[in-house]
Scaffold this motif. Structure first.
Motif, PDB file in Angstrom:
ATOM      1  N   ILE A  50       0.860  -1.186   0.000  1.00  0.00           N
ATOM      2  CA  ILE A  50       0.000   0.000   0.000  1.00  0.00           C
ATOM      3  C   ILE A  50       0.892   1.229   0.000  1.00  0.00           C
ATOM      4  O   ILE A  50       1.775   1.367   0.854  1.00  0.00           O
ATOM      5  N   VAL A  51       0.672   2.118  -0.944  1.00  0.00           N
ATOM      6  CA  VAL A  51       1.501   3.316  -1.090  1.00  0.00           C
ATOM      7  C   VAL A  51       0.609   4.554  -1.020  1.00  0.00           C
ATOM      8  O   VAL A  51      -0.475   4.579  -1.631  1.00  0.00           O
ATOM      9  N   LEU A  52       1.047   5.576  -0.274  1.00  0.00           N
ATOM     10  CA  LEU A  52       0.368   6.862  -0.269  1.00  0.00           C
ATOM     11  C   LEU A  52       1.130   7.770  -1.217  1.00  0.00           C
ATOM     12  O   LEU A  52       2.286   8.126  -0.970  1.00  0.00           O
ATOM     13  N   ALA A  53       0.496   8.125  -2.342  1.00  0.00           N
ATOM     14  CA  ALA A  53       1.170   8.897  -3.383  1.00  0.00           C
ATOM     15  C   ALA A  53       1.505  10.304  -2.901  1.00  0.00           C
ATOM     16  O   ALA A  53       0.771  10.895  -2.100  1.00  0.00           O
ATOM     17  N   GLU A  54       2.610  10.838  -3.399  1.00  0.00           N
ATOM     18  CA  GLU A  54       2.988  12.213  -3.082  1.00  0.00           C
ATOM     19  C   GLU A  54       2.193  13.204  -3.927  1.00  0.00           C
ATOM     20  O   GLU A  54       1.898  14.305  -3.491  1.00  0.00           O
ATOM     21  N   ASN A  55       1.855  12.796  -5.147  1.00  0.00           N
ATOM     22  CA  ASN A  55       1.072  13.670  -6.017  1.00  0.00           C
ATOM     23  C   ASN A  55      -0.396  13.657  -5.606  1.00  0.00           C
ATOM     24  O   ASN A  55      -0.856  12.762  -4.906  1.00  0.00           O
ATOM     25  N   THR A  56      -1.144  14.674  -6.035  1.00  0.00           N
ATOM     26  CA  THR A  56      -2.572  14.763  -5.720  1.00  0.00           C
ATOM     27  C   THR A  56      -3.370  14.854  -7.017  1.00  0.00           C
ATOM     28  O   THR A  56      -2.824  15.033  -8.101  1.00  0.00           O
ATOM     29  N   ASP A  57      -4.676  14.734  -6.872  1.00  0.00           N
ATOM     30  CA  ASP A  57      -5.586  14.793  -8.011  1.00  0.00           C
ATOM     31  C   ASP A  57      -6.495  16.003  -7.838  1.00  0.00           C
ATOM     32  O   ASP A  57      -7.297  16.063  -6.895  1.00  0.00           O
ATOM     33  N   ASP A  58      -6.390  16.952  -8.757  1.00  0.00           N
ATOM     34  CA  ASP A  58      -7.158  18.202  -8.644  1.00  0.00           C
ATOM     35  C   ASP A  58      -8.658  17.993  -8.828  1.00  0.00           C
ATOM     36  O   ASP A  58      -9.457  18.868  -8.493  1.00  0.00           O
ATOM     37  N   THR A  59      -9.064  16.834  -9.352  1.00  0.00           N
ATOM     38  CA  THR A  59     -10.498  16.596  -9.565  1.00  0.00           C
ATOM     39  C   THR A  59     -11.194  16.121  -8.289  1.00  0.00           C
ATOM     40  O   THR A  59     -12.419  16.056  -8.250  1.00  0.00           O
ATOM     41  N   LEU A  60     -10.410  15.792  -7.261  1.00  0.00           N
ATOM     42  CA  LEU A  60     -10.969  15.310  -5.998  1.00  0.00           C
ATOM     43  C   LEU A  60     -10.957  16.417  -4.959  1.00  0.00           C
ATOM     44  O   LEU A  60     -10.122  17.330  -5.002  1.00  0.00           O
ATOM     45  N   SER A  61     -11.850  16.314  -3.981  1.00  0.00           N
ATOM     46  CA  SER A  61     -11.897  17.296  -2.898  1.00  0.00           C
ATOM     47  C   SER A  61     -10.722  17.064  -1.940  1.00  0.00           C
ATOM     48  O   SER A  61     -10.093  16.003  -1.962  1.00  0.00           O
TER      49      SER A  61
END
Length: 518
Positions: A50-61
């Motif tokens: 299980i990995v927590l990504a450093e990048n984010t998704d602008d389409t999500l809150s």
């Protein structure tokens, strides 16, 4: 935030995964975002799968995250912190995204894979709701099976503005492509049926599933009665199939269980899980999360079972253990306001009415227990009983009378449930002693007036009472040869878990005896 034992369990469960998954969070700020990051970091720390990504998704809150595997979206999104009852939903989503086996019947998987229309589900939940995880988990599996399907779990407590915008007053509340789709307790079988209603061509192009060979016994229902009947017949060496929309049946909705003989205290989920484990100890064919559409009699003295998945098979005997469902008031304004202030589950929907005035209709054990549960959440509870006195156990009545914010009204007949701007605002009731109609202003009505037997699928074959209960004799035999019935769907008095188990065992033995004599 997460107990070490749970983290150890995640590490153990992750051994079933054959590929890693990634949590991708939305971007932006929120007062609880730090808590969400800590939560996901802890989950990811349990295993390198299980990995927590450093990048984010602008389409999500800022309070949302999605699950990816092998660089692709799975279609599963969680908006809020999936703790409480939804923690299991998260872990199952992780394991199944990582390659673990899905918990859906193969015929259901075929139907879901065949869907051509894009389906975007949003499932609004409360973390205290014990019915919500079943819906979330089913729809998450739908998303894993079909790239055109997605499901977003939304914690109503984190997104109150969205809850108000969509006028949600009960959970689980499922929206499909932005429109209301389902509300309240709903299992996988019912979700499939609603999809079939919305998309009539859903089954087109699907080859019929390979039929089971002729069965000796087919048990309809996976509650205590159905489980007992299945085990007893399987122990006799018979070919047995158990068909159920969910293992545990009505028991799964029960909180504390203190009268199961030899077990001082258990709960519905635990008992349901134990029943499922016990059934799997025997060579029983389990058709779970499906429903029976039709039972018909064949010319060769067997019965044809037709499932909602299109599958059919023949059986020499049928044991009906389909239980019961909540009874409705059948007054004006009830059906129209389900999910908008009319509710049947105080544990699920009570938090929506914190600090408000509500009514519980029904003076039996379920009604008084509901009033006690709600009294700790809402401002005031009016407990309404049609008869001249409460029918609940005295110990429960005494507890209710000790609560300052519970008012008990007896001799009351509910006439109508009214609403304003889409939300319940009052009930109109008649004082049976005077005949006078009065209005009680409130924000919600919780209906707890007993059960209705689920006998529809065999009513054309067997004799039933005016109330719909299947008529049985002392051996659980119905009016139709080869069809037996047990549990809450029958005329047996006292709808109790202990009694249902005993009746199920009796029905199983009677079916065996019938087959031996053929």
């Amino acid at each position: 935030m997460i107990d070490k034992n749970l983290l150890d369990a995640i590490a153990t469960y992750s051994e079933r995964m054959n590929r890693a998954i990634t949590f991708v969070m939305g971007s932006g700020d929120h007062e609880k975002r730090t808590e969400l990051v800590k939560f996901l970091t802890q989950v990811a720390s349990a295993t390198d799968k299980i990995v927590l990504a450093e990048n984010t998704d602008d389409t999500l809150s800022p309070m949302s995250f999605k699950i990816q595997t092998q660089g692709a979206d799975t279609g599963i999104v969680f908006s809020g912190i999936p703790s409480g009852h939804e923690f299991t939903s998260l872990i199952l989503a992780v394991l199944q995204s990582g390659g673990s086996e899905l918990k859906l019947d193969e015929s259901i998987q075929t139907i879901i894979k065949n869907i051509k229309q894009p389906l975007k589900f949003q499932t609004f939940v409360s973390l205290s709701c014990h019915n919500c995880p079943d819906v979330v988990q089913s729809l998450n599996q739908f998303a894993l099976l079909n790239d055109g399907i997605s499901n977003e779990m939304i914690d109503g407590g984190v997104f109150p503005d969205l809850v108000n915008e969509k006028n949600i007053q009960g959970v689980p509340a499922v929206f499909l492509n932005g429109k209301p789709f389902a509300n309240g307790k709903i299992d996988t079988a019912k979700l499939i049926e609603k999809l079939q209603e919305n998309f009539p061509d859903l089954m087109s192009g699907i080859a019929p599933s390979q039929s089971l060979p002729l069965q000796d016994v087919t048990v309809l229902g996976g509650g205590p009665a159905g489980v007992a009947a299945s085990i007893y017949t399987a122990r006799k060496g018979l070919k047995v199939t158990l068909v159920t929309d969910r293992m545990g049946g009505q028991v799964k909705d029960t909180q504390d269980i203190e009268n199961l003989i030899s077990v001082p205290l258990t709960n519905g989920n635990e008992l349901s899980n134990n029943c499922a484990k016990h059934v799997k100890e025997y060579p029983i064919t389990i058709k779970e999360m499906v429903s029976v559409k039709q039972v018909t009699e064949n010319d060769d003295l067997t019965y044809k079972i037709t499932l909602n998945t299109g599958e059919t098979f023949a059986t020499r005997t049928v044991i009906v253990a389909t239980g019961a469902k909540w009874r409705k008031l059948s007054v004006k304004g009830e059906d129209e306001n389900i999910g908008n202030g009319v509710a049947f589950c105080p544990h699920c929907d009570g938090p929506f009415f914190k600090g408000k005035n509500v009514a519980v209709i029904g003076g039996g054990n379920s009604g008084v227990e509901a009033a006690l549960d709600l009294a700790g959440i809402v401002n005031h509870v009016t407990l309404i009983e049609y008869g001249d006195k409460l029918r609940a156990d005295q110990v429960l009545v005494n507890k209710a009378k000790q609560r300052d914010n519970i008012e008990i009204m007896t001799g009351i007949a509910t006439q109508e449930i009214t609403a304003n701007n889409g939300k319940v605002n009052a009930i109109v009731y008649q004082d049976r002693s005077t005949g006078e109609n009065k209005t009680l202003e409130l924000s919600a009505v919780f209906v707890q007036i007993g059960l209705v037997p689920n006998s529809e699928v065999v009513k054309h074959l067997v004799e039933t009472t005016n109330a719909g209960e299947i008529q049985i004799d002392v051996r659980c035999a119905t009016s139709r040869r080869g069809i037996f019935a047990c549990g809450d769907v029958t005329t047996v008095p006292f709808k109790q878990i202990n009694i249902a188990m005993g009746e199920g065992a009796k029905a199983g033995l009677s079916a065996f005896e019938y087959l031996v004599m053929q």
